[in-house]
Write an enzyme that holds these catalytic residues in place. Structure first.
Site, short mmCIF file in Angstrom:
data_model
loop_
_atom_site.label_atom_id
_atom_site.label_comp_id
_atom_site.label_asym_id
_atom_site.label_seq_id
_atom_site.Cartn_x
_atom_site.Cartn_y
_atom_site.Cartn_z
N VAL A 124 13.66 11.87 -11.85
CA VAL A 124 12.46 11.03 -12.05
C VAL A 124 12.02 11.04 -13.51
O VAL A 124 11.71 9.99 -14.09
CB VAL A 124 11.30 11.51 -11.13
CG1 VAL A 124 10.03 10.73 -11.40
CG2 VAL A 124 11.71 11.37 -9.66
N GLU A 170 0.64 8.12 -7.38
CA GLU A 170 1.24 7.00 -6.64
C GLU A 170 2.69 7.29 -6.25
O GLU A 170 3.14 6.93 -5.15
CB GLU A 170 1.17 5.73 -7.52
CG GLU A 170 1.76 4.48 -6.89
CD GLU A 170 1.01 4.03 -5.64
OE1 GLU A 170 -0.18 3.73 -5.74
OE2 GLU A 170 1.64 3.99 -4.56
N VAL A 188 4.37 9.44 -2.76
CA VAL A 188 4.64 8.94 -1.40
C VAL A 188 5.38 7.61 -1.50
O VAL A 188 4.96 6.71 -2.24
CB VAL A 188 3.33 8.72 -0.61
CG1 VAL A 188 3.64 8.24 0.82
CG2 VAL A 188 2.49 9.97 -0.56
N GLY A 212 20.86 11.50 -5.97
CA GLY A 212 19.57 11.96 -6.51
C GLY A 212 18.39 11.73 -5.58
O GLY A 212 17.25 11.71 -6.02
N GLU A 215 15.89 16.65 -2.02
CA GLU A 215 15.15 17.73 -2.69
C GLU A 215 16.13 18.83 -3.09
O GLU A 215 17.23 18.94 -2.54
CB GLU A 215 14.12 18.32 -1.72
CG GLU A 215 13.07 17.35 -1.26
CD GLU A 215 12.28 16.74 -2.40
OE1 GLU A 215 11.65 17.48 -3.16
OE2 GLU A 215 12.30 15.50 -2.55
N ASP A 232 9.12 17.41 3.88
CA ASP A 232 8.79 16.38 2.88
C ASP A 232 7.97 15.25 3.53
O ASP A 232 6.98 14.79 2.96
CB ASP A 232 10.11 15.84 2.28
CG ASP A 232 9.87 14.82 1.18
OD1 ASP A 232 9.46 15.21 0.08
OD2 ASP A 232 10.08 13.61 1.45
N LYS A 259 4.06 14.09 2.58
CA LYS A 259 3.69 12.71 2.24
C LYS A 259 2.63 12.18 3.21
O LYS A 259 1.69 11.49 2.81
CB LYS A 259 4.93 11.83 2.22
CG LYS A 259 5.85 12.16 1.05
CD LYS A 259 7.21 11.53 1.23
CE LYS A 259 8.10 11.78 0.01
NZ LYS A 259 9.51 11.45 0.28
N1 HSE Z 1 13.66 13.79 -1.18
C1 HSE Z 1 12.71 12.73 -1.15
C2 HSE Z 1 13.19 11.68 -0.17
C3 HSE Z 1 12.58 12.17 -2.54
O1 HSE Z 1 14.38 11.69 0.16
O2 HSE Z 1 12.40 10.86 0.28
C4 HSE Z 1 11.49 11.14 -2.69
O3 HSE Z 1 10.22 11.68 -2.43
#
Ligand code: HSE
Length: 322
Positions: A12, A124, A127, A182, A185, A196, A200
């Protein structure tokens, strides 16, 4: 000129840098001033990167630089991101982040520190990757009393489930592919076990319902138990399997769950394939509205990061003019 810093030069952070080079003129036009990356903090070496002259391993170089007004925290995880964010906010810099773990865990405290120091803490990009969702909830839908949020909020698990269904890939191969792109996590358990998605959803609850729900209180189940046979059976029944997060207001309490669900093809949740996410929001005036797009990946997430940077930069420019 508005100077920014990038803390963490991974997927990122490096894509955020790219936006400021590729779209420099457009950003300048939309902000009313140039926005320039002055420093990048990372403990790794990037000797061949065009931005190598901006790199430092010393975080204090940013905190002590009074000409930097906005920092992008793209380290991820809790430590040292929490301490770094606090130090940045307390030194009078606004912070923009894609770090959902940090926002879901310490967002209230960090927002409070930001407000006491007259700066912003915006997230922003935490999520839905590149999907606009925090600002639409806060601004465009601000009049609504929200009743329910339902979403596919993790790109990696959606990518894995799609590859298993469409290409017959094994779970392990599909995960490896998501890691190479990419999306995943550092610890893929965060994706595949549903943490995750919980984080979110918790951030969405904070934004929509004013309650940052502790993810320990969620009913949570990941996708590691989903077999090729489960996927074949769902397919034969005209359905797909998706990891779905649900948050609902029930008698003033927010009830949250994250679990794999069998979804009939043709419904709004079934449209999100691959790395895409979908978020359905229900409110008392809007009825139902759906947000859809790329849920992970450097460039899409950098688009959301820069929406926050540009919002803060515009406000700096308008205060200067006032
Ligand atoms: N690992 C997270 C996903 C990255 O796959 O959604 C983006 O938040």
């Amino acid at each position: 000129m508005i100077n920014i810093a990038i803390i963490g030069f991974g997927v990122v952070g490096s894509a955020t840098y790219e936006t400021t080079v590729e779209n420099a003129k457009l950003i300048e036009k939309r902000v009313g001033d140039t926005v320039k990356v002055k420093k990048i903090v990372d403990i790794r070496d990037f000797d061949d990167h065009p931005a190598k002259g901006l790199l430092t391993k010393n975080f204090e170089d940013v905190v002590n630089d009074r000409t930097i007004s906005i920092a992008v925290e793209s380290i991820g995880g809790l430590r040292p991101a929490f301490e770094f964010t606090k130090a940045l906010l307390m030194s009078g810099k606004s912070v923009v982040t894609s770090n959902k773990e940090l926002v879901a865990t310490h967002g209230l405290e960090l927002a409070d520190i930001a407000s006491r120091n007259n700066v912003s803490y915006l997230f922003e990009a935490s999520v839905g990757g590149g999907i606009p969702i925090i600002r639409p909830l806060k601004q465009c839908l601000a009049v609504n009393e929200f009743t329910e949020i339902i979403g596919i909020l993790n790109g990696t698990t959606n990518y894995i489930l799609t590859k298993m269904r469409e290409e017959g890939s094994s779970f392990a191969d599909a995960l490896k592919d998501a890691q190479e792109k990419g999306y995943a996590e550092l610890n893929p358990a965060a994706d595949v076990e549903g943490y995750d998605t919980c984080r979110k959803l918790s951030i969405l609850c904070w934004t929509a319902f004013g309650k940052l729900v502790d993810i320990e209180k969620f009913d949570r189940k990941g996708i590691s138990g989903i077999t090729a046979e489960d996927i074949t059976k769902a397919k034969a029944a005209g359905c797909v399997i998706k990891l779905v997060g649900r948050a609902k207001m029930v008698n003033g309490e927010v009830k949250c769950s994250v679990a794999p669900e069998i979804i009939p093809l043709g419904g709004p949740l079934a449209i999100a394939d691959g790395v895409d996410n979908v978020i359905i929001v229900r409110g008392n005036f809007i009825g139902e509205t759906t947000f859809y797009g790329p849920g992970a990946g450097g460039r899409a997430t950098a688009s959301a990061v820069m929406s926050d940077v540009i919002e803060i930069a515009r406000s700096i420019v308008s205060h200067r003019r006032a």
